[in-house]
Motif scaffolding. Sequence first.
Motif, PDB file in Angstrom:
ATOM      1  N   ASP A   1      -2.067  26.684 -16.210  1.00 16.58           N
ATOM      2  CA  ASP A   1      -2.522  27.156 -17.524  1.00 16.58           C
ATOM      3  C   ASP A   1      -3.947  27.711 -17.496  1.00 16.58           C
ATOM      4  OD1 ASP A   1      -4.020  24.867 -17.212  1.00 16.58           O
ATOM      5  OD2 ASP A   1      -3.444  23.958 -19.130  1.00 16.58           O
TER       6      ASP A   1
ATOM      7  N   MET B 290     -10.418  29.721 -19.701  1.00 20.99           N
ATOM      8  CA  MET B 290     -11.235  30.741 -20.357  1.00 20.99           C
ATOM      9  C   MET B 290     -10.367  31.981 -20.564  1.00 20.99           C
ATOM     10  SD  MET B 290     -14.508  29.800 -20.858  1.00 20.99           S
ATOM     11  CE  MET B 290     -14.378  28.040 -21.150  1.00 20.99           C
ATOM     12  N   ASP B 291     -10.722  32.804 -21.535  1.00 22.33           N
ATOM     13  CA  ASP B 291      -9.932  34.003 -21.829  1.00 22.33           C
ATOM     14  C   ASP B 291     -10.001  35.031 -20.711  1.00 22.33           C
ATOM     15  OD1 ASP B 291      -9.241  32.900 -24.247  1.00 22.33           O
ATOM     16  OD2 ASP B 291     -10.739  34.015 -25.410  1.00 22.33           O
ATOM     17  N   GLU B 292     -11.133  35.060 -19.989  1.00 19.87           N
ATOM     18  CA  GLU B 292     -11.325  36.068 -18.950  1.00 19.87           C
ATOM     19  C   GLU B 292     -11.976  35.448 -17.727  1.00 19.87           C
ATOM     20  OE1 GLU B 292     -13.878  40.219 -18.180  1.00 19.87           O
ATOM     21  OE2 GLU B 292     -13.624  39.444 -20.223  1.00 19.87           O
TER      22      GLU B 292
ATOM     23  N   ASP C 133     -19.286  28.851 -16.321  1.00 19.30           N
ATOM     24  CA  ASP C 133     -18.573  29.051 -17.582  1.00 19.30           C
ATOM     25  C   ASP C 133     -19.589  29.471 -18.637  1.00 19.30           C
ATOM     26  OD1 ASP C 133     -16.073  28.467 -16.641  1.00 19.30           O
ATOM     27  OD2 ASP C 133     -15.867  26.540 -17.660  1.00 19.30           O
TER      28      ASP C 133
ATOM     29  N   GLU D 226     -19.399  33.543 -24.748  1.00 17.29           N
ATOM     30  CA  GLU D 226     -18.123  34.217 -24.518  1.00 17.29           C
ATOM     31  C   GLU D 226     -17.183  33.330 -23.709  1.00 17.29           C
ATOM     32  OE1 GLU D 226     -19.327  38.948 -24.538  1.00 17.29           O
ATOM     33  OE2 GLU D 226     -19.291  37.883 -22.618  1.00 17.29           O
ATOM     34  N   SER D 227     -15.897  33.514 -23.911  1.00 13.76           N
ATOM     35  CA  SER D 227     -14.891  32.744 -23.184  1.00 13.76           C
ATOM     36  C   SER D 227     -14.642  33.411 -21.833  1.00 13.76           C
ATOM     37  CB  SER D 227     -13.592  32.648 -23.998  1.00 13.76           C
ATOM     38  OG  SER D 227     -12.637  31.841 -23.332  1.00 13.76           O
ATOM     39  N   LYS D 228     -15.639  33.289 -20.948  1.00 20.91           N
ATOM     40  CA  LYS D 228     -15.573  33.931 -19.642  1.00 20.91           C
ATOM     41  C   LYS D 228     -15.969  32.939 -18.559  1.00 20.91           C
ATOM     42  CE  LYS D 228     -16.500  38.646 -21.286  1.00 20.91           C
ATOM     43  NZ  LYS D 228     -17.390  39.830 -21.200  1.00 20.91           N
TER      44      LYS D 228
END
Length: 441
Positions: free
Chosen positions: A414, A382-384, A117, A55-57
């Motif tokens: 960013d 990361m997205d979250e 990550d 996951e992008s976390k």
Amino acid sequence: MRLEIGNFYVNDVRFGDINSYSQGVLTINKKEALDFIMEDDSIVEADIVIAKPGESKRIVPIKEAIEARVRVDGRCLFPGVTGTLEQAGDGKLYALKNMSVMAVGKHWGSFGDGLVDMSGEGADYSYFSKLINVCLVANTNEEFEQREQQKKNRALRWGAMRLAEYIGRSVKELIPESREIFELTPITKRNKNTTDLPSVVYVMQAQSQMEMLGYNDLLYGWDMNRTLPTFMHPNEILDGAIIGGSFMPSSSKWSTYDMQNLPTIKELYSEHGKTLNFLGVIVSNLNVSLEQKNRAALYVAQIAKSLGADGAILAEEGYGNPDADFIACFCALEDAGVKTVGMTNECTGRDGKSQPLVVLNEQANAIVSCGNVSQLLYLPPMDEVIGEFESIGRDGLSGGWEGDEKLGPSVAEDGSIIIENNCMFCGDQVVGWSKKTVVEY
């Protein structure tokens, strides 16, 4: 001692109406779990967030990680810490594998906190990216240390331990999917085939530098700054006798999860009676003064020699000041005729050109390197973010900074980051997880 661990292999974690485990799926009643956690008046707000591999976390600031377990006889997981003081290392417990329970700050971080990550390049720098992490994200009323760089993080660490016990109860009445048996015949009762093999002891230098109590690793609930080296059965380590502290830079620390699953101990067990005679574990301390360091080294060497050790594996938690303990112990063991191999990280600077350990000696000529704590990492957004992103630079996390004259801030607008490997939670993996190697150029 005979320790039996029944394993349940978690493939997914979900929230639902009941706490249960079935066919690889762990279900948590989030409201009930939070109600249980909030019984501690020190925790003023809390949430539970699930992070899965791939996951992008990004999780930060992480303070601790624990494996969810339950004792079949109802005793606590961490004697002298979460319950009464009793013997660890003997009996039966059940463990939920492939997952951890993490303590994560909702706002405030500290020097010993770290980052994981769950995907991308950063996932390679921590073993915990491979696990499903049940994150207790909480804030406490410990206002006296909110803006302190060094924090005890007591409420959050204890909260995660209690949550790990709470989740573990979901498998107490079930039949394990596999079982591991850890048992050693007493040293003086072993057969000749075993005693003829090279005898090996594992020396753990657990973190105990802080003279003020509450920051160090605990041994049966006792602050390890107040201990001397002692011989222990390896089952005690695997069974919750030691819990991780909150002092060292995050990449070099040993979490409680690491202690519960210590790979070097398990590997020595697997070779016992085949290629070596595994004597057990000498747990040592890492104190500050030179006299304390030399005293501990003498104790370790004497215990190893008295046990009849031919060889030792020596591992230190941390770096810098503890390097003096590491080398002193290394030399004392060698002087006692015990051939020693060390396991440690290095601090060679961002360019990799500095002296790797604060203290060196020609006798320490067999060392397994677990990487450079100062290695610079450039990681994408990361997205979250689970926790609070700003803590990396604001709260003095090791390996993070608010501003650098050449590199700028650790956290970019960013969402990308520039950090040192120092910041990766338990990233050096000196306990034996490490995949890092040395390449000669």
